[in-house]
Scaffold this motif. Structure first.
Motif, PDB file in Angstrom:
ATOM      1  N   ALA B  39       0.839  -1.195   0.000  1.00 36.89           N
ATOM      2  CA  ALA B  39       0.000   0.000   0.000  1.00 36.89           C
ATOM      3  C   ALA B  39       0.870   1.239   0.000  1.00 36.89           C
ATOM      4  O   ALA B  39       0.541   2.261  -0.571  1.00 36.89           O
ATOM      5  N   SER B  40       1.964   1.140   0.689  1.00 38.82           N
ATOM      6  CA  SER B  40       2.821   2.310   0.718  1.00 38.82           C
ATOM      7  C   SER B  40       3.358   2.474  -0.685  1.00 38.82           C
ATOM      8  O   SER B  40       3.753   1.543  -1.341  1.00 38.82           O
ATOM      9  N   SER B  41       3.323   3.670  -1.146  1.00 37.88           N
ATOM     10  CA  SER B  41       3.821   3.900  -2.483  1.00 37.88           C
ATOM     11  C   SER B  41       4.278   5.321  -2.562  1.00 37.88           C
ATOM     12  O   SER B  41       3.799   6.184  -1.834  1.00 37.88           O
ATOM     13  N   LYS B  42       5.226   5.517  -3.416  1.00 38.13           N
ATOM     14  CA  LYS B  42       5.608   6.896  -3.672  1.00 38.13           C
ATOM     15  C   LYS B  42       4.469   7.539  -4.421  1.00 38.13           C
ATOM     16  O   LYS B  42       3.699   6.884  -5.098  1.00 38.13           O
ATOM     17  N   LEU B 184      -2.696   0.895   6.013  1.00 37.47           N
ATOM     18  CA  LEU B 184      -3.775   1.845   6.271  1.00 37.47           C
ATOM     19  C   LEU B 184      -3.910   2.741   5.053  1.00 37.47           C
ATOM     20  O   LEU B 184      -2.955   2.925   4.307  1.00 37.47           O
ATOM     21  N   PRO B 185      -5.087   3.313   4.872  1.00 35.53           N
ATOM     22  CA  PRO B 185      -5.229   4.254   3.770  1.00 35.53           C
ATOM     23  C   PRO B 185      -4.350   5.492   4.005  1.00 35.53           C
ATOM     24  O   PRO B 185      -3.982   5.786   5.138  1.00 35.53           O
ATOM     25  N   VAL B 219     -10.684   7.852   3.632  1.00 33.36           N
ATOM     26  CA  VAL B 219     -11.444   6.756   4.230  1.00 33.36           C
ATOM     27  C   VAL B 219     -11.913   7.217   5.595  1.00 33.36           C
ATOM     28  O   VAL B 219     -11.114   7.627   6.432  1.00 33.36           O
ATOM     29  N   LYS B 220     -13.223   7.184   5.784  1.00 36.04           N
ATOM     30  CA  LYS B 220     -13.771   7.663   7.047  1.00 36.04           C
ATOM     31  C   LYS B 220     -13.628   6.573   8.096  1.00 36.04           C
ATOM     32  O   LYS B 220     -14.007   5.435   7.874  1.00 36.04           O
ATOM     33  N   VAL B 323       0.126   7.614   7.991  1.00 35.37           N
ATOM     34  CA  VAL B 323      -0.972   8.162   7.189  1.00 35.37           C
ATOM     35  C   VAL B 323      -0.599   9.594   6.799  1.00 35.37           C
ATOM     36  O   VAL B 323      -0.086  10.359   7.598  1.00 35.37           O
ATOM     37  N   ARG B 324      -0.842   9.947   5.569  1.00 40.38           N
ATOM     38  CA  ARG B 324      -0.353  11.215   5.040  1.00 40.38           C
ATOM     39  C   ARG B 324      -1.226  12.404   5.442  1.00 40.38           C
ATOM     40  O   ARG B 324      -0.730  13.457   5.786  1.00 40.38           O
ATOM     41  N   PHE B 325      -2.514  12.217   5.339  1.00 39.25           N
ATOM     42  CA  PHE B 325      -3.413  13.360   5.581  1.00 39.25           C
ATOM     43  C   PHE B 325      -4.539  12.902   6.491  1.00 39.25           C
ATOM     44  O   PHE B 325      -5.268  11.964   6.176  1.00 39.25           O
ATOM     45  N   ILE B 326      -4.655  13.562   7.633  1.00 42.31           N
ATOM     46  CA  ILE B 326      -5.630  13.155   8.641  1.00 42.31           C
ATOM     47  C   ILE B 326      -6.531  14.361   8.888  1.00 42.31           C
ATOM     48  O   ILE B 326      -6.047  15.432   9.258  1.00 42.31           O
ATOM     49  N   GLN B 327      -7.786  14.177   8.639  1.00 43.14           N
ATOM     50  CA  GLN B 327      -8.693  15.319   8.751  1.00 43.14           C
ATOM     51  C   GLN B 327      -9.760  15.010   9.794  1.00 43.14           C
ATOM     52  O   GLN B 327     -10.492  14.024   9.683  1.00 43.14           O
ATOM     53  N   LEU B 328      -9.834  15.859  10.809  1.00 47.59           N
ATOM     54  CA  LEU B 328     -10.812  15.686  11.888  1.00 47.59           C
ATOM     55  C   LEU B 328     -11.868  16.772  11.757  1.00 47.59           C
ATOM     56  O   LEU B 328     -11.565  17.944  11.952  1.00 47.59           O
TER      57      LEU B 328
END
Lengths: 1068, 471
Positions: B39-42, B184-185, B219-220, B323-328
């Protein structure tokens, strides 16, 4: 394509080969041609600053028009000197190695050496321009080789001619199983049945394939499959898409589309009806339904929106969609400025918008109440229409009777006023709170009684949240399991007395979702209140609640809680006043109780709405028939009435009088039968009204003024007023009336003078059957799109669409202009379509994207069909053509982010759980997660070209979404019904899903899985039971299946694996 | 190539099209990457345009439109003018939401402000804990946007456009940078709500991948029910049988793959592996039982309650896992009425966890490369609504940034004396996007995908990096 910078060093050898191969596909012809070779380069790199948009033009240089490009610019440079690249400014600049290089580095559009060389050659060859291909008239080209072989399939002639030029040979025809599965999936979205496969395999006649095509095209499934693509384009959905995203009535439009494909409605008619069905002479209901097309845009009911802003948004959406669907053009760009690449002017955008200026609409489109959704057409069945008339007459009569009766009571009015006030003030109307001795639930909720025990209370009156703590005073609180329906049974001892009313108080609490009265987020519904005392049923004569507001939906009145019908009920939803709510029921005869009489009250909450069950409630009794429902002492008369009664008659205002009048009517026992008769008829009318289907439609009105909005700014009213017109460079309309209408637009779209519509449509069709269009930019026929790989074929198809001349197959009947089915038939009967999709090493080098079609293509089926295949193969699919949208299982809480109102998702039951994907309720802001995972678009905007991705979430859906587990279970169940070995069953399952028996290796894999599963399920029978009870579909008696739970479960594991195969969801 | 090509898959090398989800030319790097099937990818941008300051983003999105006047933008002049008419010169011809046609009256700040930290940043006294990390914060007081209603305002804040169907910022960043998470996404969304104010709806559009392939969507992560949709095995299928089933499916697919050499099948096999790994990793991610009590107390988190506090702690755990972007999203900031009380309620919910997240990241050495953002879709009017509330406001509002290459202890930009319009150094939504991308090493003008012939970018055709706030 990503435009980010990269270093060439990262490319590997294989990539270079690939790029070279891709280039060779294009460069098969020797001479440089403007449209094919030059336009893509200059459009991408030059037109931004030297193209049609005058506002962003630099150095006064314009390169998209030859005459302009040959003229010297202000500084004396001549951009292009035909035949002399060295003297041409643009050639000098693109080859420059200094700061003067074009394009300038800051725009990040570097030209490759090959592109520069091509530009140079083009100028050297005389810099010939061509009009953009898509805007040239459609010309019917004789298919290559037709002088010698007129019988050849024209499509194959074009494709094979190109292949021959490239030195390539087409692939052989696919094997029969593959071919049958491909054409069945493509035309119907479902895999062939075992019988269909057997019939085709055994049919050795030369026209066996054509017979299959005939059969498939005649099936309603063909319409269901074609409609998917059209519905994406016109952004059909079941909800409004903005903010609250509430459901709007649109599915009759979806059925219109289904019928159009089923009946092979000519595309010109199809076009006219959607854009302007309402403007046709004496439009039929069908034509008016079609006009819903103009209303499918997202609309907002968010408070505080400025109508003008939203009217601008809606109109822009219509222009973008119409331009994309019929013209393959990206007119949306011209909302703010002249198009950067194509000859569309900003004016053209607003002239197109003006066609739609006659649509009757408001900026804020109400999503509830009598004005909901603006122009809506009710479509009652003849029976409904008749019943409606009857009810209307009966209701008028009943109201008259009530009014007449009330007049006879006027004499007693003064006395009533005085007495009522006096009794109220003396406390005779007081509700007496009951202290339950038991409270039980039928389906698992835990009911706890709070008499003297302290409880925290919260109450929200619409703006203020207040908290307090105090004794429960008879409060019952539900907690624990939260089933979909409940029956609460409460007993209490009121002590000796004579009682005339029973009251249910519904108590708010912050911990409850939605409007904080029910255990579900959506609403509370009391379907029926029942009571008994001393072995006798307590009957109720009338009901009233203190929760009604003008917005409250009329199909849930209090009387529905005592009408003996569990389907109806009294409800509290978002638009009721739910703070301190109470429902009062008058008893038909007074209830006499002794000191120890036990009264039992049952709250039946068994409506179709999930978890519409009370969270907190109390029960009270009153000795007076005049007590108005109230949860607070001192409010046994509505506040307005008690205050009005206290005033002298002359001091009362109109509102006081009206309130007193209404209360008098409610409080007159003599008029009770008349009043109840009216209420019952009102309920019947409301229920009928909700049962009648409705759809959005277009209603024309006086056109509003349309101005060019500078930079798209809706607040800027300085732009010129424009009249409806087609884009200037495409010609002029000659409308019959003074102002061109939507009908004129529709007529032009399907006229000979429009070069776009036919090309755009057949190109989209081509994608359905080969995976890529003849030009892959389905939605951009402008200069930033792609030069078609087979332009003559595209034109032949377009011409054939408009004026059919060719007979597609021996059995084809008469065709007509704009014959959609004819085009599909022509494509699928071609040898090009029937080729094998097996890879060929030489093609991978030469044509990696398979644009030359020396073979067929493999691709995953669309989201809806992923579902359809599993349901069809397993035997779960319920086929029903059209009808209201349905709600498959969906994870709880998925809609929790929504509000106004909050909602509880209620999955359909019975057959509607197993319908095809196309019928899924399309919630724009939260599309069903399984459809969304497989790239179904939200349809918030027009979608011409679905993405086709491959993600871990797709794996989770196929493995774990309950519908796929249930499909596997029913699949296994149906396999078990047939006698046979495991191997035979696996072969049968393969035949049903991928139209072939399993290979030896596949058998080994699945045998192994079966053995492991069987061992495990024998160890854990409870697990086996759980798996074989997946879903709502009935589980047959195991004796009928001649199997044990462990075997059934193990076979389910096997079928689940088969449904998860890549091949199952792939068309090849 | 664009992400929309459907049918270029049936050959060995067409990863370009769909195999690795249509990454376009630069996606080829991923093709050549040995970890292709992890899943990890550049990401699509490799190498990055600039040396990155931040590796990841945690966006504490305060949905509903927090009042800047009761949080980060103190306006004594407005207090003086309380009850007076708003100067016509400010409001004339400007967009207005629910106050259409109403008399516009100044409404002073409802809470006091204090200076915090060595930097002396002015912050409302309802937020003492956020104040305690004031020296790490950059308060931007001059944000402005162009959409005045929630739904479109969220959409432009997240996607840079009001036309539905554009990728959200998290998708852009996941697409451009890839992710380090193996199981993880790369883009995760969390939702919470609390008390006070109207709970405005949110659309999945806000974290959609739009015209990018759907693997880049947010992904929620749910606090109730399955943490990720369909993450749990069906009833009656044990973990062992799920493993066996995935193995069987992959064996069947490999069988096909050998015959067809179709990279789509290879991808499918990899995605089933990834899905299976997620089934294990997601439950352990959300299980916070192994967090020390001290940490739970720091955030004020009660595991499993779905509160903003729990989500902040979860955000840190997600950040740790790559995880790259985490939005709360934290909701209920829509205070048309009773703004005074309602902001108190919100402060109770967000003050401690926000400060805790910054503190926790800092002590773990992660704040330096984690960009933390606090803000909503717009601000609120300096005019009163109904005597005690504030309406939507787009001309000026505040954002708070910390970590990830941001200069701490500074304020940037101002609104006028009334808190009405951004005055000095206005920062548009696109400027904010450009700056965020810059910190991640991306030139916003060069992160684009082709759609309908255009180079679509997060920042549209505008946006400038706000250089003055960079460390």
């Amino acid at each position: 394509m990503i435009r980010a910078g990269f270093s060439p060093g990262v490319f590997s050898h294989s990539l270079c080969v690939l790029l070279a191969a891709a280039a060779s596909v294009v460069a098969g012809h020797s001479q440089v041609r403007f449209n094919r070779d030059i336009r893509p380069i200059v459009s991408e790199t030059c037109f931004r600053c030297h193209g049609p948009d005058k506002n962003s033009r630099m150095a006064g240089m314009r390169l998209d028009i030859r005459e302009q490009a040959l003229k010297p610019t202000a500084d004396g440079t001549i951009p292009i000197v035909p035949g002399d690249p060295d003297k041409s400014g643009i050639i000098q600049r693109i080859f420059a190695t200094n700061a003067r290089v074009m394009p300038p580095p800051y725009i990040h559009k570097e030209l490759t050496p090959a592109q520069k060389q091509t530009m140079r050659e083009w100028v050297a060859e005389g810099a010939k321009y061509e009009g953009h291909w898509a805007y040239q008239p459609v010309e019917r080209v004789t298919p290559p080789g037709y002088s010698t072989n007129a019988a050849a399939d024209p499509i194959d002639a074009f494709i094979q001619d190109r292949l021959a030029h490239e030195g390539l040979k087409p692939s052989p025809e696919a094997d029969r199983r593959t071919l049958l599965r491909r054409v069945t999936l493509d035309l119907t979205g479902l895999p062939p049945t075992l019988e269909e496969t057997a019939a085709f395999l055994s049919d050795t006649s030369p026209d066996a394939y054509e017979k299959v095509v005939d059969r498939l095209l005649a099936s309603p499934r063909y319409a269901e499959e074609q409609a998917i693509h059209w519905l994406d384009a016109v952004r059909y959905a079941d909800t409004c898409g903005f903010h609250g995203d509430n459901a709007f009535p649109a599915w009759p439009y979806r059925d219109y589309v289904l019928h159009a494909f089923r009946d092979n409605k000519p595309f010109d008619e199809f076009t006219r009806e959607q854009l302007a069905g309402d403007l046709l002479p004496n439009p039929t209901i069908e034509q008016r339904v079609a006009s819903a097309y103009n209303r499918l845009n997202r609309t907002s009911a968010e408070g505080g929106i400025q109508p003008k802003e939203y009217l601008a948004k809606y109109a822009a959406d219509r222009v973008r969609t119409t331009a994309a669907v019929w013209m393959g053009s990206t007119l949306g760009c011209a909302e703010c400025h002249d198009h950067k690449f194509d000859p569309f002017l900003s004016r053209d955008f607003y002239s197109m918008k003006a066609f739609f200026a006659d649509i009757k609409e408001t900026g804020l489109v109400p999503d509830r109440g009598p004005k909901a959704w603006g122009s809506v057409l009710a479509i009652p069945t003849p029976e409904q229409a008749e019943r409606q008339e009857q009810l209307k007459a009966q209701l008028a009569e009943a109201r008259d009777r009530l009014a007449a009766y009330m007049k006879t009571l006027d004499a007693g009015r003064d006395a009533w006023e005085k007495q009522l006030l006096a009794r109220f003030q003396a406390g005779e109307l007081a509700w007496q709170m009951q202290r339950p001795i038991s409270a039980r639930s039928a389906h698992g909720a835990v009911l706890k009684i709070y008499n003297d025990e302290p409880v925290d209370f919260t109450n929200y009156d619409g703006s203020n949240l207040t908290s307090s703590r105090g004794p429960g005073n008879g409060l019952v609180i539900a907690s624990g399991p939260n089933p979909d329906t409940e029956i609460y049974t409460v007993t209490f001892r009121p002590g000796a007395g004579i009682w005339k009313q029973l009251e249910i108080q519904i108590v708010q609490d912050e911990s409850l979702p939605g409007i904080r009265v029910a255990r579900g987020a959506d609403r509370l519904v009391i379907s029926e209140v029942e009571a008994e005392a001393a072995g006798r049923k307590v009957r109720f004569s009338s009901a009233v609640a203190n929760t009604n507001t003008s917005n409250a939906p009329p199909e849930f009145p209090p009387i529905a809680a005592i009408d003996g019908d569990l389907k109806t009920g009294w409800a509290m939803a978002t638009y009721n006043d739910v703070s301190k709510a109470a429902l009062a029921l008058r008893m038909a005869e007074p209830l006499r109780t002794e000191a120890d009489t036990v009264v039992t009250v049952r709250l039946r909450q068994e409506s179709e709405f999930r978890r519409a069950t009370a969270g907190r409630f109390r029960i009270a009794l009153s000795k007076s028939a005049d007590s108005w429902p109230s949860a607070e002492p001192g409010k046994e008369i509505p506040e307005r009435v008690s205050k009005g009664l206290a005033k002298a008659d002359k001091d009362r205002d109109d509102a006081d009088r009206k309130a007193i009048e209404e209360h008098f009517q409610w409080d007159s026992p003599e008029a009770l039968p008349e009043r109840v008769a009216v209420e019952k008829l009102e309920l019947a009318s409301a229920l009928l009204d909700t049962a009648i289907e409705r759809t959005l439609v277009t209603e024309a009105t006086e056109p509003t003024e349309t101005r060019i909005l500078p930079r798209g700014n809706w607040m800027d009213e300085t732009g010129a007023v424009v009249a409806p017109a087609i884009p200037v460079f495409l010609g002029t309309l000659h409308p019959a009336g003074p102002r061109a209408t939507r009908l004129d637009l529709a007529n032009w779209l399907v006229s000979d003078t429009n070069p776009l519509t036919a090309r755009v449509y057949v190109n989209r069709l081509w994608r359905q059957f080969f995976g890529t269009g003849i030009t892959k930019a389905l939605d951009d026929f402008g200069s930033q799109g792609e030069w078609p790989t087979h332009p003559e074929l595209l034109d032949w198809l377009a011409s054939e669409f408009m004026r059919p001349q060719w007979k597609a197959g021996a059995s084809e009947g008469p065709t007509r202009p704009w014959d959609m089915r004819h085009m599909v038939r022509a494509i699928v009967l071609s040898q090009t379509y029937r080729q094998s999709s097996m890879p060929r090493p030489e093609l991978e080098e030469r044509d990696p994207y398979n644009r030359l079609l020396a073979r067929q293509t493999r691709f995953r089926v669309d989201a809806e069909n992923v579902r359809d295949i599993a349901l069809a193969a397993s035997g779960l699919l319920v086929e029903k053509f059209g009808g209201p949208s349905v709600k498959p299982y969906q994870p709880d809480g998925y809609l929790a982010p929504l509000n106004f109102p909050k909602r509880e998702y209620s999955a359909s039951h019975g057959g509607d759980l197993y319908r095809r994907g196309i019928y899924t309720f399309w919630q724009r802001t939260f599309l069903h997660p399984s459809l969304a995972a497989f790239d179904a678009p939200t349809r918030e905007e027009c979608t011409i070209n679905r993405i086709n991705s491959n993600t871990p979430l797709q794996a989770l859906v196929l493995l774990n979404d309950p519908i796929y587990v249930e499909a596997a279970r029913v699949f296994a169940q149906n396999l078990l019904r047939q006698p046979g070995t495991l191997d035979a069953r696996i072969d049968r399952a393969f035949e049903r899903t991928v139209t072939r028996p399993a290979t030896a290796a596949e058998h080994r894999t699945l045998d192994d899985l079966y053995r492991k599963s069987l061992a495990e399920y024998r160890q854990s029978p409870a697990e086996a039971e759980a798996l074989i009870h997946s879903g709502e579909a009935p589980v047959p008696a195991l004796t009928a299946l001649k199997g044990q739970p462990a075997e059934f479960a193990a076979l389910t594991v096997v079928t689940r694996a088969i449904l998860n195969m890549h091949e199952t969801i792939t068309r090849n | 190539m664009d992400p929309h090509d459907n049918a270029c898959a049936c050959c060995r090398r067409t990863f370009l099209g769909r195999g690795i989800a249509g990454l376009g030319l630069l996606g080829l790097n991923a093709l050549l990457d040995p970890r292709l099937f992890a899943a990890s990818s550049k990401g699509a941008i490799n190498p990055l345009h600039f040396p990155p300051k931040a590796k990841r983003v945690i966006f504490l999105y305060q949905a509903g439109g927090p009042s800047h006047l009761e949080t980060f933008d103190y306006k004594p002049k407005l207090a003086e003018m309380n009850g007076q008419p708003m100067p016509d010169s400010l409001t004339k011809g400007q967009q207005i939401a629910q106050l259409q046609g109403k008399k516009l009256v100044c409404f002073g700040p409802q809470h006091k402000f204090r200076k915090f930290g060595k930097s002396g940043q002015e912050i409302c006294e309802l937020f003492p804990r956020i104040g305690s990390v004031a020296d790490d914060l950059c308060i931007v007081r001059s944000m402005w946007t162009e959409q005045i209603n929630h739904d479109p305002a969220h959409t432009i804040m997240n996607t840079g456009s009001i036309i539905a169907g554009r990728p959200s910022m998290g998708s852009w960043i996941f697409y451009g940078l890839g992710a380090d998470a193996e199981d993880l996404p790369g883009f995760v969304v969390l939702l919470s709500s609390g008390r006070g104010g109207q709970m405005q709806p949110l659309s999945a559009r806000q974290w959609s991948a739009g015209l990018l392939p759907s693997r880049f969507q947010g992904v929620k992560l749910n606090s109730m029910g399955d943490p990720v949709l369909y993450i749990k095995n069906p009833r009656g299928v044990s973990a062992a049988l799920q493993r066996d089933s995935v193995d069987a499916v992959n064996a069947l697919n490999r069988e096909q793959s050998a015959a067809l050499q179709d990279p789509e099948i290879q991808t499918r096999i990899a995605q089933y592996e990834m899905a299976f790994r997620m089934q294990t990793s997601v439950p352990s991610l959300v299980d916070m039982s192994n967090e020390p009590k001290e940490v739970l107390d720091l955030y004020g988190a009660k595991p499993g309650d779905g509160s903003f506090a729990s989500n902040c702690l979860l955000a840190r755990r997600l950040a740790e896992r790559g995880v790259r972007f985490i939005q709360l999203y934290h909701r209920d900031w829509d205070h048309h009425s009773a703004v005074k009380v309602n902001v108190e309620l919100k402060a109770e919910e967000v003050d401690r966890p926000t400060a805790a997240l910054i503190t926790d990241l800092k002590r773990r050495g992660m704040l330096d490369d984690t960009l933390v953002i606090w803000g909503g879709e717009f601000g609120r009017t300096p005019m009163s609504q109904g005597g005690d509330g504030r309406d939507h406001h787009i001309k000026g509002f505040s954002f708070v940034l910390a970590g990830g290459g941001i200069k701490g202890g500074i304020s940037y930009g101002t609104t006028d004396d009334f808190g009405y319009a951004a005055q000095d150094n206005p920062v548009s939504v696109h400027d904010f996007h450009a700056t965020m991308l810059y910190l991640l090493g991306v030139d916003h003008k060069r992160l684009a995908v082709k759609f309908q012939g255009l180079d679509v970018r997060l920042t549209g055709i505008s946006g400038d990096v706000v250089k003055d706030i960079l460390a």
